[in-house]
Design a protein around this motif. Structure first.
Motif: not given
Length: 127
Positions: A33, A36-37, A39-47
């Motif tokens: 988690r 994931k947080a 990655l989401e914060k930096h706009g990299n969840l799909d990267r």
């Protein structure tokens, strides 16, 4: 929090054999988690994602794994090449390194990661 449990019997840069590497499990839920947080914060969840760091065989410090794929045949091939001789320059997997192992780059004084695997550039761009 480390990305994977470190085993004190392993030398720096050593990874456990695949059979001995502990996979992601229920006790890693908070860690996952947190990652994931970030990655989401930096706009990299799909990267970016997670990969189980392990060895099937030794790879020298002057070598790198290179993956090539055949989308038509749906196959993936990995081989070892010398870092200075490979023509494949598109990294696809990295690992974090301890502060004492960071290497200088053109962008900064040091990087907290090193490339583990390179991808055949043409194959990567076809995705």
């Amino acid at each position: 929090m480390p990305l994977m449990p470190m085993q004190t019997s392993l030398a720096p840069h050593s990874l456990p054999r695949f059979e001995d590497a502990e996979p992601l499990g229920p006790r890693d839920a908070d860690f996952a988690r947190d990652i994931k947080a970030v990655l989401e914060k930096h706009g990299n969840l799909d990267r970016f994602g997670l990969v189980l760091l392990h060895d099937h065989f030794s790879v020298g410090s002057d070598e790198v794994l290179v993956e090539t794929n055949d989308p038509q045949a749906r196959t993936l091939h990995v081989e070892v090449e010398k870092k200075g001789e490979t023509k494949h320059a598109h990294p696809s997997q990295w690992r974090f390194v301890a502060d004492s192992e960071e290497t200088p780059t053109a962008q900064s004084d040091s990087t907290p990661y090193e490339a583990l695997m390179l991808c055949l550039t043409v194959a990567c761009s076809d995705r």
